[in-house]
Design an enzyme around this catalytic site. Structure first.
Site, PDB file in Angstrom:
ATOM      1  N   ALA B  73      54.201  82.027  65.404  1.00  0.00           N
ATOM      2  CA  ALA B  73      54.607  81.570  64.073  1.00  0.00           C
ATOM      3  C   ALA B  73      54.497  80.053  63.995  1.00  0.00           C
ATOM      4  O   ALA B  73      54.620  79.357  65.006  1.00  0.00           O
ATOM      5  CB  ALA B  73      56.041  82.000  63.800  1.00  0.00           C
ATOM      6  N   GLY B 116      55.264  85.493  67.608  1.00  0.00           N
ATOM      7  CA  GLY B 116      55.126  86.392  66.459  1.00  0.00           C
ATOM      8  C   GLY B 116      53.795  87.127  66.470  1.00  0.00           C
ATOM      9  O   GLY B 116      53.698  88.259  65.986  1.00  0.00           O
ATOM     10  N   GLU B 119      54.300  90.047  68.702  1.00  0.00           N
ATOM     11  CA  GLU B 119      55.127  91.045  68.016  1.00  0.00           C
ATOM     12  C   GLU B 119      54.302  91.822  66.993  1.00  0.00           C
ATOM     13  O   GLU B 119      54.456  93.034  66.835  1.00  0.00           O
ATOM     14  CB  GLU B 119      56.313  90.351  67.339  1.00  0.00           C
ATOM     15  CG  GLU B 119      57.305  89.779  68.356  1.00  0.00           C
ATOM     16  CD  GLU B 119      58.293  88.803  67.734  1.00  0.00           C
ATOM     17  OE1 GLU B 119      57.833  87.909  66.980  1.00  0.00           O
ATOM     18  OE2 GLU B 119      59.496  88.912  68.000  1.00  0.00           O
ATOM     19  N   GLU B 139      59.405  82.203  73.060  1.00  0.00           N
ATOM     20  CA  GLU B 139      60.459  81.662  72.193  1.00  0.00           C
ATOM     21  C   GLU B 139      61.619  81.066  72.977  1.00  0.00           C
ATOM     22  O   GLU B 139      62.222  80.074  72.566  1.00  0.00           O
ATOM     23  CB  GLU B 139      60.978  82.764  71.251  1.00  0.00           C
ATOM     24  CG  GLU B 139      60.000  83.173  70.157  1.00  0.00           C
ATOM     25  CD  GLU B 139      59.060  84.309  70.569  1.00  0.00           C
ATOM     26  OE1 GLU B 139      58.918  84.560  71.794  1.00  0.00           O
ATOM     27  OE2 GLU B 139      58.467  84.925  69.675  1.00  0.00           O
TER      28      GLU B 139
END
Lengths: 198, 265
Positions: B73, B116, B119, B139
């Site tokens: 992200a 992200g 994911e 993260e």
């Protein structure tokens, strides 16, 4: 001063005491592309500064998608032995020999097992009469040459094409993947779908 | 090559194209290694929702192309959130929409597949990876944790140890390790990753569409209900399919030794 190599060769010269060989190699390989070939020459007598340096070097050379040729000068220590066990081809000058303590380096047992198999790995670690360089020469990986420069040029001319780089990738996939998936990988590499319905 | 004919707004960073019954969704922001922002995630979610409504589409390939799937992200998007705004953010809603997609999705992953991006790939049903792919949930290194499945989606594929490694250590793994632990389903040369994923999606799309959808629903139920409930749900789905024209056609085609012609009815 080492003689110049052909345009397709990227040269990395090892020197005693240098501890940043893995990061330098990684930078070199980042910008390299087939049909180039990596040639590692220079002083192979050194040891690893610490086990993490060995891990880094192994990781860089294992990930290389280019053929890697080792051309050591002088005696070969633990770091040099690791490189020999990771390379695709080795050019040995007349009188090349392993130093007495070469087995003391980190990761060498695992590398020898992976490259040579369990029997030869045990032989070279537990029997001083078994010479790693002889084994590599017998297997066709190493060439003992009176004219190392000429031998290197000859190998470079053989490995400089796209097919050698593709073979390198396919061999890596074969070592990592289940057999049928490795075959499928190879088919994709050669531009053919693994899906017969296409 | 499929990337040449993609549709999409020039600034949307998400483009789509059709290959027969397969929808190809491309994240196209190479200058930022396909970093995800709310616009990208919303566009992907909208594409998948539209595919669910379109009877001509039976499967989807989600990819970032042969370079990078997604490096994660946009950090500035994450850092701009408060606890309250993140819970209501388009990013979170989009991830939920993607996870709810009803038709099978094959991820075609090359290069960085982090945070992200990882994911997103793991929310797909199958993951085809290029030999340059790298996976991870970094993260924890930024002082927070994955917020769109990164503490959950590794476990069913790779086990509790790999899940804990990913979430607690934040280290990256190469594609070979990802294949060994079951995080990805197939490894191919990076330059062939879209074609390989497309081949898989085409094979899925050639099956009975209602059965594919039901199979995906049954598969997804594993994480949403108890084993007993999931088995009962499977029976319900199976019973519902028996009354379809496709089930009749599949049975007849098998007995008559001919390829079935499924209609999605």
């Amino acid at each position: 001063m080492a003689p110049p190599l052909s345009e397709q060769a990227i040269r990395f010269t090892l020197s005693t005491g240098a501890t940043d060989a893995p990061s330098q190699l990684r930078r070199l390989l980042r910008v390299a592309a087939p049909p180039q070939v990596l040639v590692i020459d220079g002083d192979f007598s050194g040891s690893f500064a610490d086990p993490s340096e060995a891990n880094d070097l192994i990781s860089v050379l294992t990930d290389a998608n280019l053929p890697v040729i080792a051309a050591p000068s002088g005696s070969i220590g633990p770091q040099g032995a690791a490189i020999l066990l990771l390379c695709d081809q080795v050019v040995l000058e007349a009188g090349a020999a392993l130093s007495g303590h070469w087995r003391d380096g980190p990761c060498l047992a695992a590398l020898a097992h992976r490259r040579l198999g369990p029997l030869l790995a045990r032989a070279i670690f537990f029997d001083d009469r078994t010479d790693l360089l002889d084994i590599l020469a017998d297997a066709g990986i190493a060439k003992k040459a009176d004219d190392p420069g000429g031998s290197l040029d000859s190998i470079l001319s053989r490995l400089g094409g796209r097919s050698a780089s593709m073979a390198k990738r396919a061999l890596k996939a074969a070592a990592e993947l289940p057999f049928r998936e490795a075959l499928n990988y190879d088919r994709w590499l050669h531009g053919r779908s693994g899906d017969e319905t296409r | 090559m499929y990337l040449a004919s993609l549709d999409g707004m020039p600034d949307s960073f998400v483009r789509t194209t059709r290959d027969g019954a397969v929808l190809v969704v491309l994240i196209d922001r190479p200058q930022a290694r396909n970093a995800l922002n709310p616009g990208i995630l919303t566009a992907i979610a909208a594409s998948l929702a539209a595919a669910d409504e379109n009877p001509e589409i039976c499967a989807t390939v989600l990819t970032g192309g042969p370079g990078n799937f997604s490096a994660g992200a946009d950090i500035d998007v994450l850092s701009g959130h408060s606890p309250a705004t993140y819970l209501a953010s388009p990013t979170r809603r989009a991830f939920e929409s993607i996870a709810r997609a009803e038709k099978p999705i094959v991820a075609a992953v090359a290069g960085y597949c982090l945070g992200g991006g990882c994911e997103l790939a793991l929310a797909c049903d199958l993951v085809v990876a290029g030999d340059n792919a790298v996976f991870g949930q970094p993260e924890i290194n930024l002082g927070f944790i994955p917020g769109a499945g990164g503490t959950q989606l590794w476990r069913p594929r790779a086990g509790a140890g790999a899940q804990a490694d990913a979430a607690l250590l934040g280290e990256l793994i190469d594609v070979w390790e990802a294949r060994r632990i079951g995080l990805v389903d197939e490894v191919v040369p990076a330059e062939a990753v879209i074609d390989a994923a497309l081949a898989k999606a085409r094979t899925i799309a050639a099956k009975a569409p209602l059965a594919s959808r039901a199979a995906k629903a049954a598969l997804k139920s594993a994480g949403r209900m108890s084993m007993q409930s999931a088995l009962e749900y499977e029976v319900t789905l199976m019973a519902g399919l028996l009354a379809t024209e496709d089930a009749q056609e599949g049975t007849n085609a098998f007995l008559q030794k001919r390829p079935p012609q499924f209609k999605g009815r």
